[in-house]
Design an enzyme around this catalytic site. Structure first.
Site, mmCIF file in Angstrom:
data_model
loop_
_atom_site.group_PDB
_atom_site.id
_atom_site.type_symbol
_atom_site.label_atom_id
_atom_site.label_comp_id
_atom_site.label_asym_id
_atom_site.label_seq_id
_atom_site.Cartn_x
_atom_site.Cartn_y
_atom_site.Cartn_z
ATOM 1 N N ASP A 421 40.892 42.959 41.293
ATOM 2 C CA ASP A 421 39.460 42.695 41.435
ATOM 3 C C ASP A 421 38.747 44.024 41.671
ATOM 4 O O ASP A 421 39.378 45.062 41.869
ATOM 5 C CB ASP A 421 39.250 41.741 42.609
ATOM 6 C CG ASP A 421 37.864 41.145 42.670
ATOM 7 O OD1 ASP A 421 37.106 41.274 41.697
ATOM 8 O OD2 ASP A 421 37.532 40.525 43.708
ATOM 9 N N GLU A 424 35.724 47.724 38.353
ATOM 10 C CA GLU A 424 34.776 48.270 37.369
ATOM 11 C C GLU A 424 34.624 49.803 37.457
ATOM 12 O O GLU A 424 34.275 50.372 36.422
ATOM 13 C CB GLU A 424 33.396 47.614 37.550
ATOM 14 C CG GLU A 424 33.336 46.161 37.197
ATOM 15 C CD GLU A 424 34.027 45.281 38.216
ATOM 16 O OE1 GLU A 424 34.622 44.264 37.826
ATOM 17 O OE2 GLU A 424 33.986 45.625 39.413
ATOM 18 N N ASP A 574 32.119 36.657 39.483
ATOM 19 C CA ASP A 574 31.538 35.923 40.613
ATOM 20 C C ASP A 574 30.310 35.136 40.176
ATOM 21 O O ASP A 574 29.159 35.509 40.437
ATOM 22 C CB ASP A 574 31.174 36.893 41.738
ATOM 23 C CG ASP A 574 32.406 37.543 42.351
ATOM 24 O OD1 ASP A 574 33.525 37.116 42.028
ATOM 25 O OD2 ASP A 574 32.245 38.480 43.148
#
Length: 869
Positions: A421, A424, A574
């Site tokens: 997770d 990015e 999300d």
């Protein structure tokens, strides 16, 4: 939305005014071979230097790589401009075919330089830069191609917009960013610079630009209706792969040949998964498993979010709430019950002197460095963190050692997969003025409260260390290297280039790694930002393989780039617990599974943020069961939303999972086709009905595999749905009744909260388990039923792939069985090398009058029978 369109139109107009006087280039020294073309490109006049410095000398390379793939590359003569590293995304090999044998043809205009791509058989122009000048500057590259009027363009993800992209004042921004609530008209977690252009009876083609730099891609038309697509990148080269199709699924398969065939997933990964950020101790997590069992809802996999960590640190467990011995007991119990466990691993590594994962990483020089050679520091869940440099030579060894040590089956936690997770990468430092140490302190909260708050402005950063001693100056060394070797031009503004991409988070470095940070190979985050997640999942996959060399690794990632499907599964980030995000999950599925070649995908079922509504959650439980990756996941501020929380949702979930598990071998077979040929695991309607113009814009229905048309109820609180049935024969999946599609809309009323319309496409054969089971391990012991759904011609075909479900290399121990029905005779043929005791107990033949033939038939050898009418 209207203001955005106005701003975009204004920006595009300003752009046109600012570059219209650029001189473009002139081609010379054109050299043609049987399968190649090379040329020099020289600036045709005075430099315009509008967003950087015009590069005076470029090179053009054209390769007819296969009969259906054409490679066109425009790059700087000095080889200074950044190009994506081969070790990150390996290039496909060229078969060097003759241009006379190729489906696509390259045409060149020398002065002013432009080029076009056309079909060999029809002459139809697919890509044409005539009428606009190429701009190739140090921090800006511009190219425009003409499109037909009212084009059907798909891809260019990740986004939360319609599957068929708008073509008027529409912009796709490619810059990976943490994106809570998946905002519309924005860049999200992944960048995939590939699009599919579908032209009905004329066929489909694909265009992939291998460029990882930030970019704006504009789709627009003039007042006279002339349509165009514009690339506006802040760096890199123009490295195009043109894919001839001609069918939409052909384009998808050809793209997989470029970026890598998808990774084959284990059988168990198609089961139902449960997660929540906020399972605050190991007992709570165990109770969730128990509650699913008590509710008689099958649960395959439990997931551990960051709750399990000590002070939010990777490779630790909270000693009070998730003690190691209790975690080992939980996982051992799950495995005894034939269930699975997956844990989170974030990239931010706590900068703490007594944190062994950090100190071992320091010893390996595994972290990104600032200009002076010190560790680049940011803020993530653990507080002040450093970031792995996944390109550095020792980082893989360090990461593999950490994973092998912490997840050792004998002494640690015997996980079944890893979850990457925040990659990015997400940085809680809002901008380049951030002081990481102060930011971490300002965000500090007591370590891991029972229900820690999570929002976008005040992140909980527990356990900030006060005892960290920085490196001495003698230990520091710069990682900067000389220019050249395709590492990136020197002297660029790596924070605020003159041309601005419309990143919804703000500037390039806002809430992410600073773009001036240099990787170990001399490249910069300015150029490689969009690759950070891809390099992390590559390392994680390799580490899991080192830990269990014979078993297929399972990695789930939030951040993606082209080629991610060859390494990991993806969830859509999300999202929000709203009807809107429920609907958006369908075009997201279509984009990733059919265009971007990331087949193992799905959304957080019932939504991550916000409060899930009972009826919406029931609908989502049904929809999610027909997506390849099926996981219920909620945020820490969201109330519990496990399916058993509501009687209605529990009923819907039982029905959904029962159908999903009975169909699991059907989708596992589709996964095998994707992994071996690139055939899409999910198909938009136009992939199967490419000449039916009514299907081109549909993104509320999809084919699960190539046989099942799923048409979920999509309107808020509705108990009716209008869906499209092409001109073909279909069969209701639930009742097996024949339905004649007439190329029009059908309205289904009284669709209860536990129903979802699903139809079997005529001409297909569907292998199903005769009954479901509580785990996929038990499911594999169930016999099969085979459903024959004759098409308009009375015939049908299908297939079934069988292996052990988990081995990385099954060798010859696999069965690939083809089924056929010619109107009177059913045949099962193919290869039968996977030994199994499972049988086909019945074959059901649909039609005006349903008939069946009782077995059993062995799946270890061919069989057939004739049905007398």
């Amino acid at each position: 939305m209207r203001s955005l369109v106005v701003l975009l139109a204004s920006a595009i107009g300003a752009l046109a005014a600012s570059i219209e006087d650029c001189p473009g280039y002139t081609a010379s020294n054109v050299v043609e071979g049987s399968g190649t073309l090379m040329a020099d490109l020289s600036l045709a006049g005075d430099a315009c230097d509008v967003y950087g410095t015009d590069l005076p000398n470029l090179k053009l390379l054209v390769e007819y790589q296969t009969e259906t793939r054409l490679h066109v590359k425009i790059y700087d003569a000095g080889l200074d401009v950044y190009q994506v590293q081969e070790q990150i995304l390996p290039r496909p090999s060229s078969q060097n075919v003759s241009s006379s044998d190729a489906a696509l043809q390259f045409s060149l205009v020398e002065n002013p330089f432009s080029f076009s791509i056309s079909r060999s058989n029809s002459g139809e122009v697919l890509f044409n830069t005539t009428g606009s000048q190429l701009v190739f500057e140090s921090q800006y590259v511009y190219l425009r191609t003409q499109l037909p009027k009212n084009p059907n363009i798909y891809g260019l993800g990740e986004h939360s917009d319609s599957f068929r992209l708008p073509t008027s004042n529409y912009q796709r921004v490619l810059w990976n960013a943490e994106s809570p609530f998946i905002p519309r008209d924005s860049n999200l977690y992944g960048s995939h610079p590939v699009y599919l252009d579908h032209r009905g009876e004329a066929g489909s083609h694909g265009v992939f630009l291998l460029n990882s730099n930030g970019m704006n891609i504009n789709l627009n038309h003039t007042d006279s209706g002339d349509q165009s697509l514009e690339y506006n990148t802040i760096g890199g080269v123009l490295d195009f792969y043109f894919l001839a199709g001609p069918s939409p699924s052909d384009v998808s398969r050809q793209y997989a040949e470029v970026v890598g065939l998808p990774a084959m997933m284990s059988y168990w990964t198609f089961g139902f998964h449960q997660c929540k950020y906020g399972y605050w101790d190991v007992n709570y997590a165990a109770e969730v498993v128990s509650n699913y069992s008590a509710a008689n809802i099958p649960l395959e996999t439990l997931w551990g979010d960051i709750d399990y960590m000590d002070l939010r640190q990777d490779f630790t467990t909270d000693p009070e709430r998730f003690p190691l011995h209790k975690m080992r007991e939980l996982v051992e119990t799950l495995h005894q019950r034939a269930q699975h466990y997956i844990m989170m691993l974030d990239p931010g590594i706590h900068r703490l002197a007594n944190y062994s994962t950090f100190t071992r990483g320091e010893e390996k020089s595994a972290f990104l460095k600032a200009d002076d050679g010190s560790d680049y520091r940011g803020v993530q869940w653990a507080g002040e963190v450093v970031w792995p440099d996944w390109i550095a030579s020792n980082t893989q060894d360090w990461w593999t050692d950490e994973i092998s040590l912490f997840f050792d089956p004998e002494t640690g936690i015997d996980i079944d997969g890893a979850w990457n997770d925040m990659n990015e990468a997400s940085n809680f430092c809002p901008n380049i003025d951030c002081d990481p140490a102060q930011q971490a302190k300002d965000g500090n909260n007591p370590p891991q409260p029972a229900n820690p708050p999570r929002n976008n402005t005040g992140r909980p950063i527990p356990g900030f260390p006060d005892d960290f001693q920085p490196q001495s100056s003698a230990e520091l060394s710069s990682r900067q290297t000389d220019s050249g070797q395709m590492k990136g031009l020197p002297g660029r503004d790596l924070f605020t280039p003159k041309y601005r991409i419309n990143n919804h988070r703000g500037e390039l470095s806002d809430a992410t790694l600073y773009t001036n940070i240099t990787n170990s190979d001399g490249t910069s985050q300015y150029d490689t930002h969009n690759l950070y997640g891809l390099t992390m999942i590559t390392a994680t996959r390799a580490s899991l393989l080192a830990r269990r060399p014979d078993r297929r690794p399972f990695v789930l990632t939030r951040s993606t780039f082209a080629g991610a499907g060859a390494r990991a599964a993806h969830w859509f980030g999300d999202n929000n617990s709203t009807w809107s995000d429920y609907r958006v999950s369908i075009p997201q599925l279509l984009g990733f599974a059919s265009v971007h070649q990331v087949p193992m995908v799905g959304s957080d079922v019932c939504g991550f943020n916000g409060v899930a509504d009972e009826k919406m959650c029931a609908r989502w439980a049904l929809l999610g069961a027909f997506m390849p990756f099926y996981r219920n996941h909620a945020g820490d501020t969201a109330p519990p939303q496990e399916f058993y929380q509501w009687d209605l949702v529990a009923t819907a979930a039982r029905k959904a999972i029962d159908a999903r598990y009975r169909l699991l071998d059907y989708v596992y077979t589709a996964m095998y086709r994707a992994a071996t040929t690139g055939a899409p695991i999910v198909n938009p309607q136009f992939f199967l009905y490419p000449t039916d113009a009514n299907t081109f814009g549909i993104d509320t229905q999809f084919f699960y595999g190539d046989a099942l048309l799923v048409s979920p109820v999509v309107d808020d609180y509705a108990e009716a749905v209008t869906y499209y049935l092409p001109n073909d024969i279909f069969y209701d999946f639930w009742t097996l009744e024949q339905v004649r599609g007439k190329g029009g809309n059908v309205t289904a009323s009284n669709v209860t909260w536990t129903d979802i319309p699903v139809h079997i496409r005529g001409g297909t054969i569907l292998p199903l388990r005769a009954e479901s089971a509580n785990t996929t391990t038990l499911l594999r012991q169930k016999d099969f039923q085979v459903i024959v759904a004759p098409g308009v011609d009375g015939k049908a075909t299908g297939s079934l792939y069988l292996d052990d479900g988990d081995s990385l290399d099954v060798g010859d121990e696999k069965s690939d069985i083809s089924f056929s029905w010619d109107g009177t005779t059913f045949k099962a043929d193919g290869t039968f090398e996977y030994a199994t005791d499972v049988m086909v107990e019945k074959v059901v033949i649909l039609g005006d009058e349903q008939t069946s033939r009782e077995g059993p038939w062995s799946l270890n050898e061919p069989f057939e029978f004739a049905l007398n009418k």
